[in-house]
Design an enzyme around this catalytic site. Structure first.
Site, PDB file in Angstrom:
ATOM      1  N   GLU A  17       0.843  -1.203   0.000  1.00 55.41           N
ATOM      2  CA  GLU A  17       0.000   0.000   0.000  1.00 55.41           C
ATOM      3  C   GLU A  17       0.873   1.246   0.000  1.00 55.41           C
ATOM      4  OE1 GLU A  17      -3.612   0.037   2.348  1.00 55.41           O
ATOM      5  OE2 GLU A  17      -3.035   1.993   3.154  1.00 55.41           O
ATOM      6  N   THR A  48      -3.950   4.749  -1.573  1.00 52.78           N
ATOM      7  CA  THR A  48      -4.972   5.298  -0.672  1.00 52.78           C
ATOM      8  C   THR A  48      -5.627   6.544  -1.273  1.00 52.78           C
ATOM      9  OG1 THR A  48      -3.466   6.709   0.562  1.00 52.78           O
ATOM     10  CG2 THR A  48      -3.747   4.445   1.369  1.00 52.78           C
ATOM     11  N   GLY A 110     -14.828   5.523   4.736  1.00 51.91           N
ATOM     12  CA  GLY A 110     -14.042   6.681   5.180  1.00 51.91           C
ATOM     13  C   GLY A 110     -14.428   7.018   6.614  1.00 51.91           C
ATOM     14  N   ALA A 125     -19.873   1.314   3.379  1.00 51.24           N
ATOM     15  CA  ALA A 125     -19.057   0.816   2.255  1.00 51.24           C
ATOM     16  C   ALA A 125     -19.834  -0.197   1.417  1.00 51.24           C
ATOM     17  CB  ALA A 125     -17.773   0.193   2.796  1.00 51.24           C
ATOM     18  N   TYR A 145     -11.913  -5.589  10.039  1.00 54.96           N
ATOM     19  CA  TYR A 145     -11.299  -5.151  11.292  1.00 54.96           C
ATOM     20  C   TYR A 145     -11.183  -6.293  12.298  1.00 54.96           C
ATOM     21  CZ  TYR A 145     -12.244  -0.839   8.958  1.00 54.96           C
ATOM     22  OH  TYR A 145     -12.244   0.148   8.013  1.00 54.96           O
ATOM     23  N   HIS A 149     -14.359  -2.666  14.214  1.00 55.00           N
ATOM     24  CA  HIS A 149     -14.317  -1.253  13.833  1.00 55.00           C
ATOM     25  C   HIS A 149     -14.759  -0.381  15.015  1.00 55.00           C
ATOM     26  CE1 HIS A 149     -15.667   2.490  11.847  1.00 55.00           C
ATOM     27  NE2 HIS A 149     -14.588   2.267  11.124  1.00 55.00           N
ATOM     28  N   LYS A 165     -21.278  -6.554   3.418  1.00 53.20           N
ATOM     29  CA  LYS A 165     -20.304  -6.048   2.432  1.00 53.20           C
ATOM     30  C   LYS A 165     -19.971  -7.133   1.404  1.00 53.20           C
ATOM     31  CE  LYS A 165     -17.131  -3.346   4.316  1.00 53.20           C
ATOM     32  NZ  LYS A 165     -15.901  -2.775   4.864  1.00 53.20           N
ATOM     33  N   GLN A 176      -7.534  -4.122   8.661  1.00 51.76           N
ATOM     34  CA  GLN A 176      -6.858  -3.044   9.386  1.00 51.76           C
ATOM     35  C   GLN A 176      -5.581  -3.632   9.971  1.00 51.76           C
ATOM     36  OE1 GLN A 176      -5.967  -0.129   9.928  1.00 51.76           O
ATOM     37  NE2 GLN A 176      -7.891   0.755  10.681  1.00 51.76           N
TER      38      GLN A 176
HETATM   39  P1  FAD Z   1     -17.983   0.318   6.665  1.00 54.28           P
HETATM   40  O1  FAD Z   1     -17.772  -1.031   6.146  1.00 54.28           O
HETATM   41  O2  FAD Z   1     -19.128   1.110   6.141  1.00 54.28           O
HETATM   42  O3  FAD Z   1     -18.099   0.193   8.251  1.00 54.28           O
HETATM   43  C1  FAD Z   1     -18.129   1.348   9.077  1.00 54.28           C
HETATM   44  C2  FAD Z   1     -18.961   1.070  10.324  1.00 54.28           C
HETATM   45  O4  FAD Z   1     -20.339   0.916   9.952  1.00 54.28           O
HETATM   46  C3  FAD Z   1     -18.573  -0.220  11.053  1.00 54.28           C
HETATM   47  O5  FAD Z   1     -18.699   0.006  12.423  1.00 54.28           O
HETATM   48  C4  FAD Z   1     -19.593  -1.237  10.562  1.00 54.28           C
HETATM   49  O6  FAD Z   1     -19.832  -2.258  11.538  1.00 54.28           O
HETATM   50  C5  FAD Z   1     -20.818  -0.367  10.324  1.00 54.28           C
HETATM   51  N1  FAD Z   1     -21.625  -0.847   9.192  1.00 54.28           N
HETATM   52  C6  FAD Z   1     -21.162  -1.257   7.993  1.00 54.28           C
HETATM   53  N2  FAD Z   1     -22.182  -1.591   7.177  1.00 54.28           N
HETATM   54  C7  FAD Z   1     -23.321  -1.362   7.880  1.00 54.28           C
HETATM   55  C8  FAD Z   1     -24.696  -1.503   7.571  1.00 54.28           C
HETATM   56  N3  FAD Z   1     -25.111  -1.918   6.370  1.00 54.28           N
HETATM   57  N4  FAD Z   1     -25.601  -1.177   8.542  1.00 54.28           N
HETATM   58  C9  FAD Z   1     -25.197  -0.712   9.772  1.00 54.28           C
HETATM   59  N5  FAD Z   1     -23.889  -0.575  10.091  1.00 54.28           N
HETATM   60  C10 FAD Z   1     -22.965  -0.881   9.164  1.00 54.28           C
HETATM   61  N6  FAD Z   1      -9.672   5.682   4.861  1.00 54.28           N
HETATM   62  C11 FAD Z   1      -9.475   6.677   3.943  1.00 54.28           C
HETATM   63  O7  FAD Z   1      -9.961   7.795   4.138  1.00 54.28           O
HETATM   64  N7  FAD Z   1      -8.739   6.473   2.797  1.00 54.28           N
HETATM   65  C12 FAD Z   1      -8.183   5.268   2.515  1.00 54.28           C
HETATM   66  O8  FAD Z   1      -7.524   5.105   1.495  1.00 54.28           O
HETATM   67  C13 FAD Z   1      -8.370   4.195   3.457  1.00 54.28           C
HETATM   68  N8  FAD Z   1      -7.853   2.968   3.226  1.00 54.28           N
HETATM   69  C14 FAD Z   1      -8.103   1.936   4.097  1.00 54.28           C
HETATM   70  C15 FAD Z   1      -7.604   0.662   3.809  1.00 54.28           C
HETATM   71  C16 FAD Z   1      -7.842  -0.404   4.678  1.00 54.28           C
HETATM   72  C17 FAD Z   1      -7.314  -1.770   4.332  1.00 54.28           C
HETATM   73  C18 FAD Z   1      -8.568  -0.187   5.880  1.00 54.28           C
HETATM   74  C19 FAD Z   1      -8.801  -1.315   6.847  1.00 54.28           C
HETATM   75  C20 FAD Z   1      -9.054   1.080   6.183  1.00 54.28           C
HETATM   76  C21 FAD Z   1      -8.846   2.151   5.295  1.00 54.28           C
HETATM   77  N9  FAD Z   1      -9.346   3.441   5.543  1.00 54.28           N
HETATM   78  C22 FAD Z   1      -9.137   4.458   4.644  1.00 54.28           C
HETATM   79  C23 FAD Z   1     -10.060   3.726   6.788  1.00 54.28           C
HETATM   80  C24 FAD Z   1     -11.590   3.524   6.662  1.00 54.28           C
HETATM   81  O9  FAD Z   1     -12.110   4.463   5.763  1.00 54.28           O
HETATM   82  C25 FAD Z   1     -12.199   3.701   8.061  1.00 54.28           C
HETATM   83  O10 FAD Z   1     -11.807   2.651   8.895  1.00 54.28           O
HETATM   84  C26 FAD Z   1     -13.706   3.926   8.098  1.00 54.28           C
HETATM   85  O11 FAD Z   1     -14.040   4.407   9.407  1.00 54.28           O
HETATM   86  C27 FAD Z   1     -14.544   2.698   7.847  1.00 54.28           C
HETATM   87  O12 FAD Z   1     -14.521   2.344   6.542  1.00 54.28           O
HETATM   88  P2  FAD Z   1     -15.199   0.957   6.045  1.00 54.28           P
HETATM   89  O13 FAD Z   1     -15.114   0.951   4.594  1.00 54.28           O
HETATM   90  O14 FAD Z   1     -14.650  -0.190   6.788  1.00 54.28           O
HETATM   91  O15 FAD Z   1     -16.700   1.242   6.522  1.00 54.28           O
END
Ligand code: FAD
Length: 287
Positions: A17, A48, A110, A125, A145, A149, A165, A176
């Site tokens: 990365e 990223t 994000g 996401a 995570y 998370h 997802k 993570q």
């Molecule tokens: P989600 O999958 O949407 O999850 C976020 C929260 O919502 C979790 O608590 C989950 O349990 C909950 N949730 C998910 N889906 C639902 C649903 N349908 N209903 C109710 N609750 C739900 N950030 C950046 O800004 N730029 C980057 O390039 C970046 N790269 C990353 C790369 C990796 C490998 C990782 C692990 C993280 C990265 N991040 C990045 C950080 C990431 O954006 C944050 O951790 C963010 O807070 C969560 O993103 P997510 O896509 O996991 O969210």
């Protein structure tokens, strides 16, 4: 190529990365770093994405990803976040990716910034994942995570949300960072029990300075095993020794993960070829 096709072929997928240019890492430094890193022949790079969003969404991510593909001859996956983007912003980013031949995307929500009102088009996401898949022939990965998370109500909820997802089409996952492999193995088992059957790459961050560790623990809540804390305490005032000990710790983690059939190793390089080379030298024959 669709990066999910790399998995399940009896070997460990090795990805790196990198982040696009910022104030501390100017554009020339990023190009230099990716060229050097590409010599390690990773299976792919991921690039990223700055969480700000808006109509220029993905521009610098796309620039670096497309440089990696066209000039370094290595596959690249672009990260894309949705919480500060409208559907129109995402459409613009996807068109840009398509135009540059980037068809692998890590779809992310994000972090929620208390100073920015989140946009409503993609609350999670998983919403972004299905949207991207409806817009073209993309391969979409997701984040996961091992230590839950930070926003999740419980570990079980987080796993159930992760299942949404993968049900939305995420074809592989990247974790993570974590320092305790036991957390990863527990998580992997629970994910399998929940019916999450896509490959999972383990995200490894070689920690090379004290500030970085403090930041990581605050931002993502990674737990620090006693062995790791002892290293920090012993070498905190000796930067070179701490860097070498951090590299050794990451190698130890990776050897254990590979011995326990991990699908992939995703190295958070922080655009630092020196560290990535040291680790690659030690593990390349194990991949
Ligand atoms: P989600 O999958 O949407 O999850 C976020 C929260 O919502 C979790 O608590 C989950 O349990 C909950 N949730 C998910 N889906 C639902 C649903 N349908 N209903 C109710 N609750 C739900 N950030 C950046 O800004 N730029 C980057 O390039 C970046 N790269 C990353 C790369 C990796 C490998 C990782 C692990 C993280 C990265 N991040 C990045 C950080 C990431 O954006 C944050 O951790 C963010 O807070 C969560 O993103 P997510 O896509 O996991 O969210």
């Amino acid at each position: 190529m669709k990066l999910s096709e790399l998995y399940g072929k009896g070997r460990v997928v090795f990805s790196l990365e990198v982040f696009p240019p910022n104030k501390r890492c100017p554009v020339e430094t990023v190009y230099e770093a990716v060229e050097k890193l590409a010599e390690l022949k990773p299976d792919y790079f991921s690039v990223t994405y700055g969480a700000g969003g808006g109509s220029t969404a993905g521009t610098s991510t796309c620039e670096i990803a497309s440089y990696i593909k066209s000039k370094c001859g290595t596959d690249a996956m672009a990260h894309l976040t949705c919480i500060n983007n409208t559907a129109a912003d995402i459409d613009t980013a996807l068109e840009l990716f398509k135009a540059h031949g980037i068809d692998n995307i890590l779809a992310l929500r994000g972090d929620i910034n208390p100073d920015i009102q989140p946009k409503k088009d993609f609350p999670h996401a998983s919403d972004l994942t299905s949207y991207i898949l409806s817009k073209g022939d993309f391969d979409v990965a997701g984040a996961c995570y091992p230590e839950t998370h930070v926003d999740a109500d419980s570990p079980v909820d987080d796993i159930l949300n992760l299942k949404k997802k993968t049900d939305s089409g995420a074809s592989h996952l990247i974790t993570q960072l974590f320092f305790d492999n036991g957390c990863f193995y527990d998580f992997r088992e629970k994910a399998t029990l929940a019916g999450i059957n896509v490959p999972i790459s383990a995200g490894i961050m070689p920690v090379t300075n004290k500030k970085q560790i403090e930041r990581m623990v605050t931002v993502c809540g990674a737990s620090l095993p006693p062995k790791f804390v002892k290293i920090l305490q012993r070498y905190e005032s000796n930067p070179e020794a701490l860097r070498d000990a951090g590299i050794a710790y990451a190698i130890d983690q990776i050897v254990d993960l590979i011995s326990n059939d991990v699908d992939g190793i995703h190295l958070y390089t922080m655009n630092n070829p020196y560290v990535a080379y040291k680790i690659h030298d030690a593990i390349s024959k194990l991949l």
